[in-house]
Design an enzyme around this catalytic site. Structure first.
Site, PDB file in Angstrom:
ATOM      1  N   ASP A   1       0.867  -1.017   0.151  1.00 35.08           N
ATOM      2  CA  ASP A   1      -0.441  -0.068   0.263  1.00 35.08           C
ATOM      3  C   ASP A   1       0.945   0.998   0.174  1.00 35.08           C
ATOM      4  O   ASP A   1       2.493   1.196   0.514  1.00 35.08           O
ATOM      5  CB  ASP A   1      -0.814   0.132   0.830  1.00 35.08           C
ATOM      6  CG  ASP A   1      -1.958   1.202   1.331  1.00 35.08           C
ATOM      7  OD1 ASP A   1      -2.559   1.600   0.329  1.00 35.08           O
ATOM      8  OD2 ASP A   1      -1.648   1.945   2.615  1.00 35.08           O
TER       9      ASP A   1
ATOM     10  N   ASP B   1       0.278   5.187   0.811  1.00 35.75           N
ATOM     11  CA  ASP B   1      -0.145   6.290   1.580  1.00 35.75           C
ATOM     12  C   ASP B   1      -0.454   5.858   3.271  1.00 35.75           C
ATOM     13  O   ASP B   1      -1.144   4.171   3.456  1.00 35.75           O
ATOM     14  CB  ASP B   1      -2.255   7.002   1.826  1.00 35.75           C
ATOM     15  CG  ASP B   1      -2.124   7.487   0.418  1.00 35.75           C
ATOM     16  OD1 ASP B   1      -0.858   8.231  -0.036  1.00 35.75           O
ATOM     17  OD2 ASP B   1      -2.320   7.500  -0.336  1.00 35.75           O
TER      18      ASP B   1
HETATM   19  P1  B16 Z   1      -7.153   9.744  -4.018  1.00 32.42           P
HETATM   20  P2  B16 Z   1      -3.416   4.062   0.040  1.00 32.42           P
HETATM   21  C1  B16 Z   1      -5.964   5.134   0.232  1.00 32.42           C
HETATM   22  O1  B16 Z   1      -4.709   5.223  -0.482  1.00 32.42           O
HETATM   23  C2  B16 Z   1      -5.984   6.801   0.998  1.00 32.42           C
HETATM   24  O2  B16 Z   1      -5.683   5.938   1.755  1.00 32.42           O
HETATM   25  C3  B16 Z   1      -7.439   7.026   0.898  1.00 32.42           C
HETATM   26  O3  B16 Z   1      -7.483   7.368   2.322  1.00 32.42           O
HETATM   27  C4  B16 Z   1      -7.526   7.212  -0.214  1.00 32.42           C
HETATM   28  O4  B16 Z   1      -8.701   8.159  -0.016  1.00 32.42           O
HETATM   29  C5  B16 Z   1      -7.755   6.778  -1.630  1.00 32.42           C
HETATM   30  O5  B16 Z   1      -6.293   6.565  -1.267  1.00 32.42           O
HETATM   31  C6  B16 Z   1      -7.361   7.778  -2.670  1.00 32.42           C
HETATM   32  O6  B16 Z   1      -6.792   8.772  -2.945  1.00 32.42           O
HETATM   33  O7  B16 Z   1      -7.924  10.533  -3.434  1.00 32.42           O
HETATM   34  O8  B16 Z   1      -5.099  10.262  -4.020  1.00 32.42           O
HETATM   35  O9  B16 Z   1      -6.559   9.191  -5.072  1.00 32.42           O
HETATM   36  O10 B16 Z   1      -3.675   4.208   1.282  1.00 32.42           O
HETATM   37  O11 B16 Z   1      -4.493   2.752  -1.080  1.00 32.42           O
HETATM   38  O12 B16 Z   1      -2.437   3.977  -0.501  1.00 32.42           O
HETATM   39 MG    MG Z   2      -2.673   3.140   3.270  1.00 30.96          MG
END
Ligand code: B16
Ligand code: MG
Length: 212
Positions: A9, A11
């Site tokens: 993952d 974030d």
């Molecule tokens: P975006 P991950 C996720 O990333 C985040 O944890 C989540 O909080 C966010 O809403 C989602 O990506 C979408 O992100 O708005 O940048 O498209 O943890 O799966 O790496």
């Molecule tokens: Mg994450």
């Protein structure tokens, strides 16, 4: 070797952009006078932008049109991208960088499996634009975590069976997605006590012991 591939993952695992998501949602919620706290933020980990918005709007007593919601999602993303714009290779920790290189040196294939549509931009900012063997992200999926689609695609890109891959996640929705897809999960950060994970990481470098 226990695993032939590891799917990370992004974030909250590779980098701390989870804190920027939190900051951007808080600024957005404050502008609309909507209550927002850490517990609400933790529910947004791993899920898509629009699904996150729906959770943030639960605390609002107003009903919004789809058009307004699209504009809100774009507003939050603009705030988030501003924060991302300040990132550089210095935002990749030594521990994460060294661990990634050590895993690669053992012949393990490395992929990203992130719900974020900003994944290519973030990887570029932190100097990992060309590092991973595969990148599966929010731009290539139709279903968000806890659906396993993003991880299944990553395994396919690596040309590996799910059972041969380990997923590393900081979100409970992500651990659930991994298990739903037939992957072992290593949980870290907010998800570290999730009992569905096979491994519980105190720190990112614990992965080196796990793959031995
Ligand atoms: P975006 P991950 C996720 O990333 C985040 O944890 C989540 O909080 C966010 O809403 C989602 O990506 C979408 O992100 O708005 O940048 O498209 O943890 O799966 O790496
Ligand atoms: Mg994450």
């Amino acid at each position: 070797m226990r695993y032939k591939g590891i799917i990370f993952d992004l974030d909250g695992v590779i980098c701390s952009t989870d804190a920027y998501h939190c900051q951007a949602w808080k600024a957005f919620a404050d502008r609309l006078g909507i209550y927002f706290d850490r517990n609400i933020n933790n529910r947004l980990r791993g899920i898509s932008r629009m699904a996150s918005l729906e959770i943030v709007l639960e605390k609002s007593d107003k009903a919004y049109t789809d058009e307004e919601k699209q504009a809100f999602a774009a507003e939050k993303n603009g705030l988030y991208r501003q924060l991302l714009g300040n990132m550089s290779a210095a935002d990749l920790s030594d521990e994460v960088r060294d661990t990634l290189h050590a895993l690669r040196a053992r012949g393990i294939k490395l992929a990203v499996g992130s719900s974020s549509k900003n994944t290519p931009y973030i990887l570029e900012r932190i100097g990992l634009g060309n590092f991973f063997d595969a990148v599966s992200d929010g731009n290539g999926i139709t279903r968000s975590k806890p659906d396993p689609e993003v991880f299944i695609k990553a395994a396919q890109m690596l040309d590996l069976e799910q059972a041969a891959c380990l997923v590393v996640e900081d979100a409970r929705a992500g651990v659930e997605a991994a298990v739903n897809g037939g992957f072992d999960a290593a949980a870290i950060g907010d998800a570290k006590d999730d009992e569905r994970a096979r491994w519980h990481l105190r720190r990112f470098s614990d992965l080196i012991e796990i793959v031995k």
